[in-house]
Design an enzyme around this catalytic site. Structure first.
Site, PDB file in Angstrom:
ATOM      1  CB  CYS A 386      -0.922   0.002   1.217  1.00  0.00           C
ATOM      2  SG  CYS A 386      -1.970   1.472   1.315  1.00  0.00           S
ATOM      3  CB  CYS A 389      -0.812   2.825   3.979  1.00  0.00           C
ATOM      4  SG  CYS A 389      -2.365   2.175   3.409  1.00  0.00           S
ATOM      5  CG  ASP A 390       2.792   1.244   4.448  1.00  0.00           C
ATOM      6  OD1 ASP A 390       2.160   1.719   5.400  1.00  0.00           O
ATOM      7  OD2 ASP A 390       2.648   0.078   4.044  1.00  0.00           O
TER       8      ASP A 390
END
Ligand code: NAP
Length: 565
Positions: A386, A389-390
């Site tokens: 992801c 997200c990261d």
């Protein structure tokens, strides 16, 4: 900036003009906002049941995260303008008050600190705005809104707990995990402390706990969980201070038990099915085990959904889910464990049984793994599926994206935009992705390592250090130093529930449907990525509408009844 601060000055909308706040060239006027109008409307709705006053104590320090200090001040001032229950107090880090509350980082926001230990270390920007607003509401109504069984479990907790949830602005899973911690802190203010830590504004703290994927949850100094978890599991872990792998028992029943149409999955297909079902006159419910929006919510940018030239995936899904919620009930955190089909359809969930006349499977697809050594070991410690997200954790770092499809290229562009040093590793000599994305990576000078596969992901001391890459033509291998590996090598369908009831699947595990989105089992339909084929948002919404309209006409005029005549 601090010299311009008036210490501990409390304000609300009316007194706003008197506040001198650090880092701001000038104070905003009454009609100047940083929160856009449509979002202000939703916040006002969320704040409509505020009861008690809530004080937001902001602490900021000159020269430390200045842009985030300014954001925090303006954001909180906007909130104070939206509700007279919200008071803000702006203080310098280092003054008496910050010592009293042991605040060291800038910006830090405490919510009613004399009552609760709830703090945001770093600005609640991006996705985290959601948990912050909900935290204000819960503090004001003085209710954790926890399910009864978790309240009971928390009552038995005897020792102190400090929960620190590391987040990033783009992570749609993070706010829910932060709220898990905040709900526990509201339920047991005597012993539970909740802290939301913005990883990119607190790099040292993130390093200390080896945060490589978010949400990353630390309890009493020990990493307990990487990822979002249901509140029942969270509380179990909070009590035991051990990661729990226990399967959840079916809990209390959801309120709605009997409907016309059950829709499993709240991605584009499921949400659209809900809109079409209700507009046809079918009473429907949408059940989602994770977060609303499916994989699109994790897509950095969408550029091919008609009507939107360029929109963040999460934003698009927020618009679609708000639309769906106008019509139907969308329940998050409800996992369908089993389906039974007879004269009716039963969805057995972790929150009781829901009965319907028909059911649509819009369960989508999950990321495929590479299946190489090191992939699982470094998952959450440098390996990510992801980028949204990261990605924020990899600014200025060497990363690779593996894959040659639309997801890989979208992720690579997103990471490049976050100032990561990104290379794409692709197993062939041409990309599968749309030409537009290929042109974009050329324009952005993102190198593609052609005819290469990752054989191993290497690291030490729990930290990813390199990838071993093999040339498929020459078989030569090289070790490339990287800190992040973003894997985007396609999807596997979430079709387990379907196969368990005998629904016909294609070779690759996708559900087979006819033009009406009917499966081989009467009363059960499927739509979206789980059916395979062209997996686009437009095709998912199209199939969602077809499945709902087919369910409507079949419920009125069942083809399975005719067939038995
Ligand atoms: P995808 O289109 O299936 O592409 C997967 C990529 O990973 C391919 O390039 C494939 O290589 C490679 N791959 C597969 N297994 C591999 C392995 N074991 N090792 C190395 N490489 C491997 O998957 P996706 O990009 O995740 O997209 C999924 C679906 O969502 C697609 O239908 C896509 O069109 C859609 N999507 C659309 C957009 C958009 O329209 N903007 C954005 C994201 C996703 P080969 O090419 O050699 O097979």
């Amino acid at each position: 900036m601090i010299d311009k601060l008036k210490k501990g000055k409390k304000t609300n909308s009316k007194k706003k003009g008197k506040v001198k706040s650090g880092g701001l060239k000038k104070l905003p006027k009454e009609d100047e906002w940083i929160i856009p109008e449509d979002i202000r409307k939703s916040i006002k709705e969320l704040f409509s049941d505020l009861k008690d006053d809530v004080t937001l104590e902001l602490f900021i320090k000159d020269g430390e995260n200045d842009p985030y200090n300014v954001f925090s001040v303006l954001f909180c001032m906007d909130l104070a303008k939206l509700s007279d229950k919200i008071k803000i107090s702006i203080n310098p880090v280092g003054d008496e008050k910050s010592e009293k509350y042991k605040v060291e980082r800038s910006p830090t926001i405490l919510i009613n600190p004399d009552e609760y230990h709830i703090r945001y270390i770093g600005a609640p920007a991006g996705e985290e705005g959601r948990s912050f607003l909900n935290a204000i509401r819960l503090v004001s109504i003085k209710d954790s809104e926890l399910p009864p069984e978790t309240r009971t479990a928390l009552m038995d907790l005897q020792e102190e707990r400090l929960v620190q949830v590391f987040v990033t602005p783009g992570c749609p899973y993070c706010p829910e995990q932060v709220l898990n911690a905040i709900r526990a802190a509201i339920e047991r203010p005597d012993i539970v402390k909740a802290e939301c830590i913005e990883s990119t504004q607190n790099i040292e703290a993130a390093k200390q706990y080896e945060v490589g994927a978010v949400p990353h949850t630390v309890m009493n100094g020990k990493t307990i969980r990487r990822g979002l978890e249901p509140i029942e599991i969270f509380v179990e872990e909070l009590i035991s201070l051990e990661p729990s792998d226990k399967i959840r028992e079916p809990g209390e029943a959801v309120e709605v038990k009997d409907v016309d149409l059950i829709i499993v999955g709240a991605g584009p297909a499921g949400l659209t099915a809900g809109i079409y079902a209700e507009r046809s006159g079918l009473n429907s419910i949408i059940l989602e085990k994770d977060v609303i929006g499916g994989q699109v919510a994790l897509t950095p940018v969408v550029e091919n959904y008609p009507g939107f030239t360029n929109v963040a995936g999460k934003q698009l899904m927020d618009i679609i889910s708000a639309h769906a919620r106008n019509y139907t009930n969308v329940l998050e955190g409800i996992e369908v464990i089993e389906i039974k089909v007879g004269k009716k359809v039963e969805a057995i969930t972790n929150r009781g049984i829901i009965i319907g006349k028909a059911l649509i499977l819009a369960t989508g697809a999950a990321h495929r793994k590479l299946g190489v050594p090191g992939e699982d070991l470094f998952n959450g410690r440098g390996v990510s599926y992801c980028a949204t997200c990261d990605g924020y954790l990899f600014k200025d770092k060497n990363v690779v994206v593996v894959g040659g499809g639309n997801s890989a290229l979208t992720d690579a562009l997103f990471l490049k935009n976050l100032k990561a040093n990104v290379n794409i590793i692709h197993r062939r000599d041409s990309l599968r992705a749309q030409q537009y994305l290929q042109d974009s990576i050329d324009r952005e000078d993102i190198p593609v390592l052609w005819n290469k596969v990752v054989d191993e992901i290497i690291g030490e001391d729990n930290k990813l250090k390199a990838v071993k890459v093999r040339d498929t033509q020459t078989d030569e291998t090289e070790v490339r130093d990287v800190e992040g590996v973003f894997i985007a090598v396609g999807e596997i369908p979430n079709s387990k529930l379907a196969s368990e009831i005998g629904i016909k699947l294609g070779e690759d595990g996708f559900i087979e449907v006819d033009r009406s989105c009917r499966t081989n089992i009467p009363r059960v339909y499927a739509a979206g990525d789980v059916t395979g084929g062209v997996r686009q948002i437009v095709t998912a919404v199209s199939e969602g509408s077809i499945a709902a309209l087919s369910a409507f006409s079949d419920i009125k005029n069942p083809y399975w009844v005719k067939n038995t005549k």
